[in-house]
Design a protein around this motif. Sequence first.
Motif, PDB file in Angstrom:
ATOM      1  N   ALA B 175      -3.177  -3.700  -6.245  1.00  0.00           N
ATOM      2  CA  ALA B 175      -2.391  -3.986  -5.053  1.00  0.00           C
ATOM      3  C   ALA B 175      -2.236  -5.478  -4.833  1.00  0.00           C
ATOM      4  CB  ALA B 175      -3.052  -3.350  -3.833  1.00  0.00           C
ATOM      5  N   GLY B 176      -1.151  -5.854  -4.174  1.00  0.00           N
ATOM      6  CA  GLY B 176      -0.936  -7.234  -3.757  1.00  0.00           C
ATOM      7  C   GLY B 176      -0.910  -8.182  -4.937  1.00  0.00           C
ATOM      8  N   PRO B 177      -1.520  -9.345  -4.766  1.00  0.00           N
ATOM      9  CA  PRO B 177      -1.446 -10.359  -5.820  1.00  0.00           C
ATOM     10  C   PRO B 177      -2.181  -9.932  -7.076  1.00  0.00           C
ATOM     11  CG  PRO B 177      -2.958 -11.036  -4.088  1.00  0.00           C
ATOM     12  CD  PRO B 177      -2.310  -9.771  -3.621  1.00  0.00           C
ATOM     13  N   THR B 179      -1.717  -7.241  -8.616  1.00  0.00           N
ATOM     14  CA  THR B 179      -0.901  -6.341  -9.428  1.00  0.00           C
ATOM     15  C   THR B 179      -0.835  -6.842 -10.858  1.00  0.00           C
ATOM     16  OG1 THR B 179       0.428  -5.693  -7.551  1.00  0.00           O
ATOM     17  CG2 THR B 179       1.379  -5.321  -9.716  1.00  0.00           C
ATOM     18  N   PHE B 182       3.267  -3.027 -14.220  1.00  0.00           N
ATOM     19  CA  PHE B 182       4.365  -2.244 -13.671  1.00  0.00           C
ATOM     20  C   PHE B 182       4.818  -1.274 -14.747  1.00  0.00           C
ATOM     21  CE2 PHE B 182       4.271  -6.263 -11.520  1.00  0.00           C
ATOM     22  CZ  PHE B 182       4.540  -5.968 -10.195  1.00  0.00           C
ATOM     23  N   TYR B 363      11.737   3.021   9.166  1.00  0.00           N
ATOM     24  CA  TYR B 363      12.861   3.251   8.259  1.00  0.00           C
ATOM     25  C   TYR B 363      12.805   4.694   7.802  1.00  0.00           C
ATOM     26  CZ  TYR B 363      13.020  -1.812   8.254  1.00  0.00           C
ATOM     27  OH  TYR B 363      13.106  -3.122   8.646  1.00  0.00           O
ATOM     28  N   LEU B 383       8.088   4.208   6.633  1.00  0.00           N
ATOM     29  CA  LEU B 383       8.592   3.283   5.624  1.00  0.00           C
ATOM     30  C   LEU B 383       9.248   4.056   4.483  1.00  0.00           C
ATOM     31  CD1 LEU B 383       5.552   0.859   5.594  1.00  0.00           C
ATOM     32  CD2 LEU B 383       7.863   0.237   6.266  1.00  0.00           C
ATOM     33  N   GLU B 385      12.192   5.038   1.904  1.00  0.00           N
ATOM     34  CA  GLU B 385      13.297   4.345   1.239  1.00  0.00           C
ATOM     35  C   GLU B 385      13.634   5.009  -0.080  1.00  0.00           C
ATOM     36  OE1 GLU B 385      12.304   0.287   0.346  1.00  0.00           O
ATOM     37  OE2 GLU B 385      10.453   0.803  -0.667  1.00  0.00           O
ATOM     38  N   LYS B 401       5.065   5.624   2.339  1.00  0.00           N
ATOM     39  CA  LYS B 401       3.678   5.167   2.250  1.00  0.00           C
ATOM     40  C   LYS B 401       2.773   6.222   2.862  1.00  0.00           C
ATOM     41  CE  LYS B 401       3.458   0.770   0.727  1.00  0.00           C
ATOM     42  NZ  LYS B 401       4.679   0.433   0.139  1.00  0.00           N
ATOM     43  N   GLY B 404      -1.562   3.886   3.076  1.00  0.00           N
ATOM     44  CA  GLY B 404      -1.396   2.551   2.523  1.00  0.00           C
ATOM     45  C   GLY B 404      -0.914   2.502   1.086  1.00  0.00           C
ATOM     46  N   ARG B 429       6.965   4.602  -6.510  1.00  0.00           N
ATOM     47  CA  ARG B 429       8.148   4.309  -5.696  1.00  0.00           C
ATOM     48  C   ARG B 429       9.420   4.453  -6.515  1.00  0.00           C
ATOM     49  NH1 ARG B 429       5.334  -1.158  -6.152  1.00  0.00           N
ATOM     50  NH2 ARG B 429       6.457  -2.235  -7.808  1.00  0.00           N
ATOM     51  N   GLU B 430      10.557   4.268  -5.823  1.00  0.00           N
ATOM     52  CA  GLU B 430      11.885   4.275  -6.427  1.00  0.00           C
ATOM     53  C   GLU B 430      12.142   5.483  -7.322  1.00  0.00           C
ATOM     54  OE1 GLU B 430      14.090   0.493  -6.819  1.00  0.00           O
ATOM     55  OE2 GLU B 430      12.187  -0.189  -7.664  1.00  0.00           O
TER      56      GLU B 430
END
Lengths: 180, 438
Positions: B175-177, B179, B182, B363, B383, B385, B401, B404, B429-430
């Motif tokens: 998570a975060g920095p 990561t 991908f 959203y 959230l 999307e 989400k 978290g 995601r996506e």
Amino acid sequence: MGNQRNQFFKVSLLVISLFALGACSSTSETEEEPSSGSESGASSSNSGSASSNAGSSSGQLTQEEIRAQNALRQTVFYFDFDVAEFKPADRETLTYHARDLAANPSKRLRLEGHADERGTREYNLALGERRANGILNYFIVNGAARSQIEVVSYGEERPQQSGQGEQAYSRNRRVEVVTQ
Amino acid sequence: MKLRTFFLLSGIISCFTLQSHAELSIQITQGIDNPIPVAVVPFTNESGGPFSQDVAQIVTNDLEQVGEFIALSRSNMLSMPSEEQEVFYRDWRLLAQDYLLIGKINQQPGSQLVQVQYEFFDINREMKLAGEVLTGSVTQLRDIGHTISNVVFEQVTGIPGAFTSQILYIVSEGAGPATTLFRLEKADYDGARPQILLESAEPIMSPSWSPNGQDVAYVSFETDLPRIYIQNIATGQRRQITNYPNINSSPVWSPDGSKLAMVLSKDGSPDIYVQDLNNNELMRVTDHPAIDTEPSWTPDGRHLVFMSDRTGQPQIYQIELGANSYNVERLTYDCFQCAKARFLPDGLNLVHVRRETRQSPTYQISILNIETLRVITLTDTALDESPSLAPNGSMIMYATKFNGRGVLDAVSIDGRVKFRLPSSQGDVREPSWSPFLN
């Protein structure tokens, strides 16, 4: 290693104290970057380079030079929600970055724009670019050459802090200045 | 009785099979009030086996996941027929079942081939509705189960089933920095059998299926800059499609597969472009100093829907291809932000991501009818999307989400049924739902 660099650490007490003051007033947003000022003590365990200070061989920096050095150490700039313009408080710091580019034509920077996770990903990719472009244009207006700067947006793909909530979001809406 | 054969693709695919991956398993989060009762009898192993997959259970899971059905518990069955002569309608009427599925499996000795025979009955009308023998490799029992689910679903609802469809999605690890990784992955619609299509230390975004189901277009930052690539899903062969300055993003195939709509900011701000994949000719579609992004094609392929913040906040617009770039029609007015829109096949109902007001930062996935202006909001998480439509138009998969972490949820287009594909690791995601695959 540390001993070899001792010549760079001949900084007067006055300068050290000014540096310390400057460091206090800069925000926690500043990315950690080793500098001569933070290694004034004999116990310093040096880990980074301070070579950019070598030019001031007299060891005496003017107040203006100190301010410039402090400014250049701030490389992350945070943005308000849904706002693409950098904060007025960052204007002076960014001016120093621009002047540094103008004075060093061979220097190359990458401006990396980021957004928080709210809103759609592709819009956030565009928002990150808009933020970085705002700083790009400010640099150019203040003397930097377009060819010195590359802009890339990561949108919400590379958060500085994970999690939901304004605490994390405020850290993620940012532009990072990366020296290449 | 029809015969169908499943072609063996496993040799080609095996080089991309996962070593470690996010194992997704489905979870129904909201069903309908009066689901249709259906009895799915365990299929009899006539020869061969035991098999790693329980075909009847796969069908049961499929039917329950879409929420329209409720399956009879096996322990309540009065009999377990495997062919028509053994079916006594009265048994199933007593159990208040509307439909009955039975079947049997044969494996030739020493062969990898299996034959799965199934028969599907309407209990109230006392008649057989469908039946056939499916032939395939023993490794394809899951595909065979999904194919049977398609038949059952279509017989009952009149809508083709989408159980053999697949999904693409992005996973990030750490998570975060922190990561570090991908991935672009492909899985069955229910998250089973995930495979890695691409792995990178740099972000991957916006996967989009080609209309023939053979290729995926996506954005990869592998060169440190966002660029568009097309990759063949079976062979892994890939090519870089764009290398324009600044943002290259949001690739979406035209309905006929010959063009790619995309977003480029090479001329200053992000605008919509269309690239012809045969001659690489690039056509500019929008020209505005604001952000124009998230293109999607209308079902007739003659217009593009896109998001623009030219009035200050994201709203949805439509433009005819080849028209003057100022000749833009605005489609949304009643939301603080409306984004990531695409039409359902009827060309009237617009799926989109909606933030109702500035004060409520949520959203959600909504559908706007552009004639009646009626809005239905399908989701109630904060959230949501990246909505993507099932090939039969019955469900929308989207990213949200949970605790978290990024997860994929699906909701029926009437909002009544929801299911979730939780991931054991990473942020998912996506989602991009495939077309019908054959």
